[in-house]
Design an enzyme around this catalytic site. Structure first.
Site, PDB file in Angstrom:
ATOM      1  CB  ILE A 245     -54.222  14.220   3.787  1.00  0.00           C
ATOM      2  CG1 ILE A 245     -55.203  13.793   4.865  1.00  0.00           C
ATOM      3  CG2 ILE A 245     -53.301  15.316   4.331  1.00  0.00           C
ATOM      4  CD1 ILE A 245     -54.554  13.301   6.146  1.00  0.00           C
ATOM      5  N   PRO A 246     -54.269  16.281   0.801  1.00  0.00           N
ATOM      6  CG  PRO A 246     -55.107  18.363   0.138  1.00  0.00           C
ATOM      7  CD  PRO A 246     -55.274  17.289   1.187  1.00  0.00           C
ATOM      8  CB  CYS A 247     -49.013  15.673   0.834  1.00  0.00           C
ATOM      9  SG  CYS A 247     -49.086  14.005   0.163  1.00  0.00           S
ATOM     10  CG  HIS A 248     -51.859  16.084  -4.640  1.00  0.00           C
ATOM     11  ND1 HIS A 248     -52.690  15.409  -3.768  1.00  0.00           N
ATOM     12  CD2 HIS A 248     -52.660  16.931  -5.340  1.00  0.00           C
ATOM     13  CE1 HIS A 248     -53.933  15.813  -3.940  1.00  0.00           C
ATOM     14  NE2 HIS A 248     -53.946  16.750  -4.883  1.00  0.00           N
TER      15      HIS A 248
END
Length: 281
Positions: A245-248
């Site tokens: 889950i690419p919160c970056h």
């Protein structure tokens, strides 16, 4: 990841942190190599092998102006990719599709009561990760610079669950992302504990394509809560699944990359690596 590979990762991380802090001065290859105690020749070779591009090119990718340019070119089309799943013609995973199966209200209230959670530690390009799963899917994945602290964070999320240290098929499937073996990934299931709002935010993150960035405002608009940027930021900070889950990929509206629960240097490294790989492909 063996000991030498880990040492190389630390050196590259230090170099990235230096670049991130000094991008405005456009440091030379010699200056960056000196900071990590390598000759320019060996540093250039090591960095290029790790990132797929030269240090100079990488510097361009992670500069603030580059981040702003990505945002400028990324309008609503960022979220129109929601239904595009599968592999691109080059063999790269174009968009990662993750099926989210939220816990029931009872499970959420129970803090994982009656759940049995398998967990294990594994190596990735960006450091060691702790990955945990229930019979329904991945429930946690976080970078682990300290195994005891990482496991404590997992226990805190599911204080009433039973834990077994073992690797299972669900974990192995998810970890293929780190191994870049895209051909073995059809669908990764996530078993998440969160509010309805958090689940909506996390699903919105999945719609940001690899190599692109979005702002907190972008995410708020995509879930039809345009005035909820602050709440979106809080939900992103509570994301329990690193990388998948690419919160970056979410940065400030000014173009500044901002914080990351697993370290700002690691966030910069992941963003730069994804953008460089996107351009290489």
């Amino acid at each position: 990841m063996n000991e030498q590979e880990y040492i190389n990762y630390i050196r590259i991380a230090e170099a990235i942190e230096y670049i991130n802090q000094n991008y405005a001065e456009q440091p030379t290859l010699e200056e960056i190599a000196k900071k990590v105690h390598l000759s320019p020749f060996h540093f250039q070779k090591m960095f290029t092998e790790w990132a797929g591009v030269s240090p100079k090119k990488f510097l361009q990718f992670i500069s603030i102006q580059h981040a702003k340019q990505i945002l400028k070119n990324s309008q609503t089309t960022l979220f129109e990719t929601a239904h595009k799943t599968g592999l691109s013609g080059t063999g790269r995973l174009h968009d990662l599709f993750v099926k989210i199966e939220g816990m029931t209200p009872g499970e959420y209230k129970n803090k994982g009561g009656n759940l049995t959670i398998n967990y294990s530690f594994a190596e990735s390009k960006f450091g060691e990760v702790l990955v945990a799963s229930t019979h329904k899917g991945i429930c946690y994945m976080g970078f682990s610079d300290n195994k005891e602290i990482a496991f404590s964070a997992l226990q805190k999320r599911f204080s009433k669950a039973s834990f077994i240290q073992q690797t299972d098929e669900i974990q192995q499937n998810a970890l293929q992302i780190y191994a870049q073996d895209w051909s073995k990934i059809n669908e990764i299931k996530l078993h998440l504990k969160g509010t309805d709002f958090q689940l909506k935010v996390w699903e919105a993150l999945l719609k940001i394509p690899t190599g692109n960035l979005a702002t907190y405002g972008n995410i708020a608009k995509s879930i039809k809560k345009p005035n909820a940027s602050r709440a979106v930021g809080t939900a992103i900070g509570n994301n329990p699944i690193a990388f998948l889950i690419p919160c970056h990929r979410v940065i400030q509206s000014t173009g500044v990359f901002g914080g990351y629960k697993w370290g700002t240097t690691r966030k910069t490294a992941i963003i730069g690596w994804e953008v460089s790989q996107n351009n290489v492909w």
